[in-house]
Structure formats: C-alpha cells, structure tokens
Scaffold this motif. Sequence first.
Motif, PDB file in Angstrom:
ATOM      1  N   LEU C  13       0.851  -1.189   0.000  1.00  0.00           N
ATOM      2  CA  LEU C  13       0.000   0.000   0.000  1.00  0.00           C
ATOM      3  C   LEU C  13       0.883   1.234   0.000  1.00  0.00           C
ATOM      4  O   LEU C  13       1.922   1.277   0.652  1.00  0.00           O
ATOM      5  CB  LEU C  13      -0.837   0.021   1.275  1.00  0.00           C
ATOM      6  CG  LEU C  13      -2.034  -0.898   1.320  1.00  0.00           C
ATOM      7  CD1 LEU C  13      -2.886  -0.538   2.508  1.00  0.00           C
ATOM      8  CD2 LEU C  13      -2.878  -0.766   0.086  1.00  0.00           C
ATOM      9  N   LEU C  14       0.388   2.181  -0.734  1.00  0.00           N
ATOM     10  CA  LEU C  14       1.033   3.493  -0.620  1.00  0.00           C
ATOM     11  C   LEU C  14       0.382   4.234   0.514  1.00  0.00           C
ATOM     12  O   LEU C  14      -0.803   4.087   0.767  1.00  0.00           O
ATOM     13  CB  LEU C  14       0.832   4.292  -1.907  1.00  0.00           C
ATOM     14  CG  LEU C  14       1.755   3.919  -3.066  1.00  0.00           C
ATOM     15  CD1 LEU C  14       1.390   4.747  -4.273  1.00  0.00           C
ATOM     16  CD2 LEU C  14       3.210   4.140  -2.677  1.00  0.00           C
ATOM     17  N   VAL C 199       0.421  -4.151  12.099  1.00  0.00           N
ATOM     18  CA  VAL C 199       0.804  -3.207  11.051  1.00  0.00           C
ATOM     19  C   VAL C 199       2.168  -2.628  11.366  1.00  0.00           C
ATOM     20  O   VAL C 199       2.406  -2.105  12.456  1.00  0.00           O
ATOM     21  CB  VAL C 199      -0.238  -2.064  10.951  1.00  0.00           C
ATOM     22  CG1 VAL C 199       0.172  -1.061   9.891  1.00  0.00           C
ATOM     23  CG2 VAL C 199      -1.602  -2.657  10.641  1.00  0.00           C
ATOM     24  N   ARG C 200       3.119  -2.756  10.440  1.00  0.00           N
ATOM     25  CA  ARG C 200       4.466  -2.257  10.684  1.00  0.00           C
ATOM     26  C   ARG C 200       4.959  -1.500   9.453  1.00  0.00           C
ATOM     27  O   ARG C 200       4.377  -1.620   8.372  1.00  0.00           O
ATOM     28  CB  ARG C 200       5.433  -3.429  10.916  1.00  0.00           C
ATOM     29  CG  ARG C 200       5.066  -4.324  12.047  1.00  0.00           C
ATOM     30  CD  ARG C 200       6.230  -4.501  13.014  1.00  0.00           C
ATOM     31  NE  ARG C 200       5.922  -5.495  14.015  1.00  0.00           N
ATOM     32  CZ  ARG C 200       4.882  -5.478  14.846  1.00  0.00           C
ATOM     33  NH1 ARG C 200       4.021  -4.500  14.773  1.00  0.00           N
ATOM     34  NH2 ARG C 200       4.694  -6.421  15.726  1.00  0.00           N
ATOM     35  N   LYS C 201       6.086  -0.898   9.596  1.00  0.00           N
ATOM     36  CA  LYS C 201       6.719  -0.283   8.440  1.00  0.00           C
ATOM     37  C   LYS C 201       7.691  -1.292   7.871  1.00  0.00           C
ATOM     38  O   LYS C 201       8.505  -1.871   8.593  1.00  0.00           O
ATOM     39  CB  LYS C 201       7.510   0.951   8.906  1.00  0.00           C
ATOM     40  CG  LYS C 201       7.095   2.229   8.217  1.00  0.00           C
ATOM     41  CD  LYS C 201       8.023   3.365   8.525  1.00  0.00           C
ATOM     42  CE  LYS C 201       8.085   4.261   7.301  1.00  0.00           C
ATOM     43  NZ  LYS C 201       7.801   5.609   7.479  1.00  0.00           N
ATOM     44  N   MET C 202       7.587  -1.551   6.578  1.00  0.00           N
ATOM     45  CA  MET C 202       8.484  -2.530   5.966  1.00  0.00           C
ATOM     46  C   MET C 202       8.690  -2.148   4.502  1.00  0.00           C
ATOM     47  O   MET C 202       7.725  -1.867   3.796  1.00  0.00           O
ATOM     48  CB  MET C 202       7.854  -3.926   6.057  1.00  0.00           C
ATOM     49  CG  MET C 202       8.870  -5.014   6.348  1.00  0.00           C
ATOM     50  SD  MET C 202       8.134  -6.624   6.504  1.00  0.00           S
ATOM     51  CE  MET C 202       8.193  -6.887   8.244  1.00  0.00           C
ATOM     52  N   GLY C 203       9.944  -2.139   4.087  1.00  0.00           N
ATOM     53  CA  GLY C 203      10.270  -1.811   2.696  1.00  0.00           C
ATOM     54  C   GLY C 203       9.735  -0.458   2.292  1.00  0.00           C
ATOM     55  O   GLY C 203       9.400  -0.212   1.136  1.00  0.00           O
ATOM     56  N   GLY C 204       9.633   0.440   3.247  1.00  0.00           N
ATOM     57  CA  GLY C 204       9.193   1.792   2.930  1.00  0.00           C
ATOM     58  C   GLY C 204       7.685   1.974   3.017  1.00  0.00           C
ATOM     59  O   GLY C 204       7.169   3.047   2.723  1.00  0.00           O
ATOM     60  N   PHE C 232      10.156  -3.714  -2.247  1.00  0.00           N
ATOM     61  CA  PHE C 232       9.256  -3.446  -3.373  1.00  0.00           C
ATOM     62  C   PHE C 232      10.006  -2.919  -4.570  1.00  0.00           C
ATOM     63  O   PHE C 232      11.085  -2.351  -4.445  1.00  0.00           O
ATOM     64  CB  PHE C 232       8.191  -2.429  -2.960  1.00  0.00           C
ATOM     65  CG  PHE C 232       7.356  -2.919  -1.827  1.00  0.00           C
ATOM     66  CD1 PHE C 232       7.570  -2.451  -0.535  1.00  0.00           C
ATOM     67  CD2 PHE C 232       6.375  -3.872  -2.031  1.00  0.00           C
ATOM     68  CE1 PHE C 232       6.814  -2.911   0.519  1.00  0.00           C
ATOM     69  CE2 PHE C 232       5.625  -4.332  -0.980  1.00  0.00           C
ATOM     70  CZ  PHE C 232       5.835  -3.850   0.310  1.00  0.00           C
ATOM     71  N   ASN C 233       9.371  -3.066  -5.731  1.00  0.00           N
ATOM     72  CA  ASN C 233       9.946  -2.550  -6.973  1.00  0.00           C
ATOM     73  C   ASN C 233      11.357  -3.041  -7.192  1.00  0.00           C
ATOM     74  O   ASN C 233      12.256  -2.292  -7.533  1.00  0.00           O
ATOM     75  CB  ASN C 233       9.943  -1.014  -6.981  1.00  0.00           C
ATOM     76  CG  ASN C 233       8.524  -0.506  -6.961  1.00  0.00           C
ATOM     77  OD1 ASN C 233       7.613  -1.189  -7.419  1.00  0.00           O
ATOM     78  ND2 ASN C 233       8.329   0.683  -6.430  1.00  0.00           N
TER      79      ASN C 233
END
Lengths: 404, 404, 250
Positions: C13-14, C199-204, C232-233
């Motif tokens: 998700l962005l 919910v965490r922050k991962m890969g930006g 991601f990407n």
Amino acid sequence: MYFVLSWRNLWRNKKRTLIAATSIFFAVILAIIMRSMQNGSYAYMIRSSVKFYTGYLQIQAKGYWDNRSLDRSIVIDQKDLQAISRIPHVSVAVPRLEAFSLVSHRTFTKVAQIVGIDPTAENGLTDLKKRLVQGSYLTRSSKGILLAQGLARMLRVHVGDSLVIYGQGYHGMIAAARLPIEGIVKFPISDLNNGMVYVTLPNAQYIFSAPGRMTSLAIMIDNPKNQDGVKKALVSRFGKNYTIMTWQQMMPDLVQSIEMDNASGLVMLAILYIVIAFGIFGTIMMMTTERSKEFGILISVGMKRAKLILVTAMEILLLAFSGALTGALVSIPIISYFFHHPIPISGSAAHAFDMMGLEPVFHFSRDPILFFHQAIVVFLIALAAELYPLFFVGNLDPVKAVRD
Amino acid sequence: MLLSLAWKNVWRNKKRSLIIIAAIGLGLWGSLFAGAVWMGWGESMVDSAIDRDLAHIQIHQANYLQDKIIRNFIPNGFQVLQECRHITGVQAVSGRTLIEAMAASPASNFGVKIVGIVPEQARQVTDIHKRLIAGNYFESDPKNPVVIGKKLADRLNLRLKSKIVLSFQGLDGTFNYVACRIVGIYKTESKFFDESHVFMKQSDLFRLLNSSPILHEIAIRAKSSQLMPIVEQTAKTRFPDLSVKTWKELAPGIAITSATMESFTYMFIMIILFALLFGITNTMLMAVMERFRELGVLIAVGMKQGRIFSMILLETIMLSLTGGIIGFLLGAGTIAYTTQKGIDFSAFASGLASFGASTIVHPILPLEMYIALPIMIIFTASISAILPAWKAIHIQPADAVRIY
Amino acid sequence: MNSRQIFLVGFFLLFLTTLAMAETPREIVQKADQLWHGKSSYSVGSMTVINPNWRRKISMKAWMLEPDYALILITAPARDKGIVTLKRKNEIWNWIPSIQRVIKIPPSMMLQPWMGSDFTNDDLVRESSMVNDYTQSLSGEEKIGGRLCYRIKLTPKPEAGVVWGKVIVWISKVGYLELKAEFFDEEGTLVKTMLASRVRKMGGRTIPTHLEMIPQNKPGHKTVLDYQKLKFNIKIRPSFFSVQNMKRVR
C-alpha cells in the motif's frame, strides 16, 4: 402295538410304499440342490467381493470412511497384530496405508492411489500376486512399486523404469519419492486398472511421513458365519479408539442386491415346493384310494375308525420320515460332488463373468443347516398331504368300499 | 382309437388327473412368470444404461478411449454427425463435447465431466430430460445454464438456481473459470453417474473454450436393437479411421448381468422339470398299479405289448399337454398383463439402483422360451411315462386275474 | 478474489497523504487493489498451518512480478528445504530437490491444498480481481484493530468464476489497508474469514505483517502468514521465473 402294525402295513405292499417314499425322497433332494445352488452363489458373491478389497471387517480411525484423509490414520503395533491373529477364525489381517498422489514419468503425470501393503498379507486377501503380468511381486524388503497396467500404459513406462510419486503426506508434510517399477499388475475393473500403485507398508510410511501408521486393517475370516464373534473380539480390544466396520457397512449396495436375489430365490423355491406338493399329494391320494377296500373290510369287522386313522397316520408318518431322511442322506454326496465340481456356466454369460474376474460357474453351498431345513419342509408337506387319507378314512362308507 | 381310449382313461380317475394337471400347470406358469421377471429385470438394467447415456453405438476418435483428453476430438466431427443421421436404421444421433473439469462451491469441490450437448438432439437419444427431479432441461434462460445430478448437488451443497463454478483447461492450455447456474437437477439409477456428469449447452461451452466447435463423442440410437449390428457395420465401413463401438463393448458389465439372468432362468426350469418328472412318474406308477387287474385282462385277452405301452405313453402325454396348455395360458396371460403395467420392486430399491435398474420391472419373455418351455415339458412327461409303461407291459396276466 | 491477493493488498500500500473526497466504493477498492498490481516484490516470511492435532511451520522466500509470475522457495524445515513453487500465468510447477524432479500440477490437483495449508494451488494462481469480478457498495464504517475502516460489500458479477455469494471487506480509511474480509456463500452463510494485523513499516511502507485465514466450519483450524522482510519494486524480469531457474534459486 400300533407302531408295529403300521410298520407291517407298509411292508405288506412293497411297491406302493416304495413309490410313495421315493416321491418324498426325490422331492427332498431337489429342494436341497436348489437351495444349495442359491446359497452357494450368494456366498461366492460375498466372498469374491470382500476378497477384492475390503475383507469382512476393517479397523479404521473414527470418521475415516467418510473422509479418507491420511490424517485419520491408526496405529496397530506388533503386539496388537499378534493378538488379532490369535482371535479364532481370523485367517489374515491386512494392513494398508493409502493416499492419493500424483505419479509422473517424464512428461506424463496422472493422479493415482498409492497403497502401502504387507505383500504376503495383501496376497492372502486379494490374490494380488495372481494379477502380476510382468516383472516380480513385492517382497518385504522391496524398495520399488507395483503398477496397475492401465496406469503403466498411460505413463508409457515399463518394469525397470522409475516413477515419481508426489503428494501430500501426514500432517501436511510433502511426500515425494522416485521409485523403480518392480512389477505390473492387471485388474479386470478399469477403475482399479487405471489407478493403483503398490509399495511396501514401511516404504509408504516413510514417504508419507506417517511412521508406524496405517489407514486401515482389513480382516479376512475363514467362514463368514463367524463374523459376529470376530467383530466382538475386535470391538472389545479396539472399540474405544477405533471403528470396526463390517463389509455390510462398507458395501451396502451388495447387501441389498443379495437380499433381492435371495427374495427371488425364495420365490423360486416356493414354486418348487408347490410342484413337489402336488406330486406327493397325488401319490398319497392314489395310495389311499387304492386301499379303500381294505379299509372298508377292517371297519366292517369291527376296527374302530379312530384306531384305523391312527394306524394310517403312523404309516404315512413313517413313510415321510424315512423318505425325507434317506433323501437328505443321499443328497450329501451329491452336494459334495457339486461342491468340488461346480456346474459351469456356458455361452455369453461365461465370457462376461470372465471379464469381471469371476469364475463362470454355479457354486454350491455345503452348509448343514440347508439339509435340515429342506428335509423338514418336505416332511411337513408330506404331513399336510396326509390329511387327505385321514379324511378319507374318516368318511369311508365301509359297505360301499367292500363292494368296490 | 388308441387316442380316444387314452383320453378316456385319463378322465377315469378325475382326482388323480386333476392333481397332475394342476402340478404341471402351476409348474409351467411359475417357470414362465419367474423367467419373465428375471429377464425383465435384466432388460431394464440394459435399457436404463442405454437410455441414460450409453445409447446403442458410440463413435470416437481412434485414441480417445485410451486417453480421454480434450485434444482427441473427432476430426470433422460435425460432418460425421450429419452423415450418421443418414445411415439406415438410425433413429437419432447426438454429438457430445466432453471436458474434464473441477466443479466448486463454497462448501466443496469435486472432479466432474462436462458433457456439452445440443438439448434438442440429446433429448432424442437419452432420457435425462425425463429424469429431472427439479427445474427444467435448458428451457430457462440464465447465463451458462447447467443440469447436474442430485448426488453432485448434495456433495457440493447446492440446489436449484445455485451458482456452480466450473474450471477446466481449454485446447490452448489456458484455464477457464466459469460461473454457471443450475437450471435442472436429475436423478438416475446410478449414483456414480449423477455425481460426475454435468450437462451444458454446446454453444456456451464453445464460447467459453474460445475454440472452434469440436465433438468428442457421437451417440447413436438405432431404431431397434435388431438393427444395431447393421448400423454398426455401416458406420465402421464409412469411418474406418474412427472407433465405432456398441454398448456391449463399452459396458461389458451390463451385458453380463443380462446374460446371467437367462442362464439362471434355464437352470431353475431344469429343476422344476426334474420335480415334475418324479411327480408324474410316481402318479402314473400308482395309476398302473391301480389298474393292475384291468391291464392284466387286456394282456390276457391278447392286446399287444406295444399298444399297451403306447396307451400309457399317450395318457401321460395328454395329461401333460392339458396341464401344459393351462400353464401356458396362465403364464402368457399374467406376463402380458404385467408387461404393460410393470411390477414395483421399490422395497429393494437401493440394491437395484446400484445395478442401474429402475424399480419398476416389466416382465418379458423372449419368444424362444415360449416355445422351448412347453416342448421341454412334453419331453419330460414322455420320459416319465417310460417306467410306468414298462411296468404295465410286464404285468403277468395270471397274477392280475387272480387278485380277487 | 484469492486469499493471497487479499493479504498482498494489505502489504503493498502506498501511504496516502490526503483523504479522497467522496470516493466511490469502487475507487476505494480499486486503490486497495491497485496499490500492488504492476509491482514487483521480494519477501521473506513464514506460513503456519494450525490444526487441533498438529501444527506445521514453513519458512519461505518469495519473488513476484505481478500479475503473471511468482516463485516461492521453501527454506525451512530441513525436509522441505529447496522445494520451489513456480507460477507462470495459469500454470503451476513444483521443483522437488529430493527426487530431482519438476512436476507440473495438473488441473485435477489445482483445488488441492498447497504445501498442506488451507490455501489451494488454485488460490496461488487465480486472477480474479476485487475490482473487476465484483460490484462494490459501501455499507458502513467499523473499527478493526483500533483503526476506522470502510465496510464494503462485494457482489460477484454474474459470469465471474468465483464461488462466493458475497464478500465483505474492511479497508482502513487511512492507508487503504485491508484488515478484514469475510466470505459468504449464496445463502448468506459465512464460510471463511481473513484477518490482518501487526501493522508495521516494511520496505518503505506501512502494512499488516500478520495474516490469518480462518475457515468457519473447521474449528481449531487456521492458516497464518507472517512477513519478516519485504522489498518493493525490485529489478526482476520474467526470465527469472523459469523452470530452469527453479533449480538454481537460493
């Protein structure tokens, strides 16, 4: 005194007595033959069906029959197995671990039923060894597989090629193995011929990550009459944790079809009885009317009618009894002969039986109960026919009778 | 003259003769009727299978029966279909597109066979449209209507108007997932069939497969089973590269049971005849003994042995004929009556269903049996006359006359 | 709507800086869905299958190039280490090192469980889309795990090859995280539930890293997915997703 009288009366006119007795004699033999043939067929049908796969009884995990997942497997150790073989009338106990998986060779992949077996025990139940058409049968230490012919054809494999087995094992573990094909087996039923793969039980337990486990233990019994006894013994030992299923529960449609067959068989028997009854009745009636002069004289010289009736009744009783008894005794060697040399079915029916893997013959049953039942029935028919002479004597006009 | 003498003799002792006649009559009636029921049962099994799906003849691509993959369709299938219509003896043809698929519902999933049909064609060859227990046969209009069997509906926990998702691989290998609507639910005698056959419109199937129209199977219904071999021959000659098979080759198991019925019927009749043989012999022996004096007189007066023998023989034959005719009329009558109405065997429904027979059986007897049975009875009667007749001609006139 | 996509929606998700004004339910779902279509990713995680009688944990690495390609390598337990599942469009292959064989999964096995879990091979492959296979309607708001969510009802389109009668998803107003989904049959009976949490922050990005799939009629059963790492990407090409590469990937 009356007994002696009746006995002497019978022997007075040998021919007449013999003729009457033989009608009963042959009736008993025929009834026994028919019933023996019918029962023999059912017994054979049941035996062939249970030998095909299920056995007479099976020990399974509760709920396994409805949902054949490996997770519903059971553990039967050596001690238990020995105890089972010691149960009287158990002829062989057959463990199996079954799962369905993919089998593959080069680019051909098919879904198949993998069965881990004890080669000797399995053969003892299903005669699997007889179905071998190529290669060799599995031994205890075999690492390879037996493959059904149809499946071998579809995968384009031969004895010596290796086959990959891939699927899901116990508790979700992945099951994967590459095994050599040791033999090819052929089944008359295409479903089996296109889907079975056999390995040794230890091998299957390893592949499917199920050490010491099996999905069912099938039990073969020497004589189906002992099924309840064996079941009781099994339930008392294993009933708490496992289910004991009977072949009737596993193949309910077979039960129904045998019942239907049996019902129609009874109808046939009834028709036979009717024909026999007429034959016996005719004979007895003839016998009685023939002696009307004799009866007339006896009554005229003072013999009480009742006593005459009694004596006549005993005559017929003796007649019926000896006829039935000799009939039953003589039929024993006859049935024995047919038991060992069943009557072959001919024509298109025979061909069709062959294709299903069944012997094209009429089987006979040697069960002693048979002999009793039929002899008794015919005896009863004879007794029923007896009513006529009694009635006849009862209403006899001695004057007319003497005058003939 | 001998004839009328024999006839008169038969009726001299009414009781005796009536009993024998009754025995023969009932015996024959019973045999005919039982035989008819058995044969009818066999027929109904065959008809059920033919009407449900088999039809009389099926045509496939040469490899299809070995390897039932989508690519093995009949080359120029629709042309072949058209040509088949014009073969003499053909009543109707139906083309089928067969696809292995998975049927899924929220509750469960199951492997099935999609049968793509043109409903108007299929109606003329099979009778699924008559076996609907709910809904209709492609008469309503939702998208992708399907007709499924009750067993499948139960397994997937679906009902009429439910959505069923079918997934299958097309010719190019791509997967299709299609939501279909159940517009009809059918039930046949074969639970196995009901569970695996899903009927769909060919037009919908071709659209979903995104392919040109193909056929895997052409089912032919002949005008009658007698014409079937001719149709088969014609088809084989016209389509040498295709596989043309009759229902007997496609489903040998059904052919067995039918043939077995006939064997059993004859076996049963043999036994009844044996019973009759003894019964008649005994009775005639009695009769001879009863007329001991009269016969002795005849011999003393000079009647030739040959004539006496013939007389007894004729008596026996007349007795049997009378009984035979009565039995025949009764038998034919009851068969004719029940052939139309049929007999309901629903008490044994489950077993019959597994065999694929309907619960209503129409007794039917092949013409040969109507002729064979009476002949066998007369033959039996003649044999049973031999012993009594022999006894009769060996009566010593001196002994006979002497008895008061 | 396959389960994998549902949880992946949760992942990729962005983070939105502005709240959209008067978004249609379709747009909300589209955003939740679109947020990861057309992206590539690399992840490290584990799947635990829980039964009343046993549990099994598989660790894996996964490479994805949406929508057609995925490669999953099992790294633990030892017995299954090295097994690779490759998806190319609608086909699935498995590489099993212990027998040195690549096996293509035939159609009849597509609905069988993948690696013993509650997911089927089919779930890995299916292309059905929250956006295209269903019509969406907003049916309220609800708090899931402390976050306020849109409650959206998804109704399958007539020809869509999905077994469900309806699906309800809860998508967080902030971040478009899909935190819960319920799957119903046509009679309205709940068949399975998906719950996302941690919910965490991962890969930006901010994403739920713990997913549970709970079937309704099998008490004591569930399948749990946990993610330890996500990128991601990533630079990756379709040629990576080949049968030959199955044997090489580490």
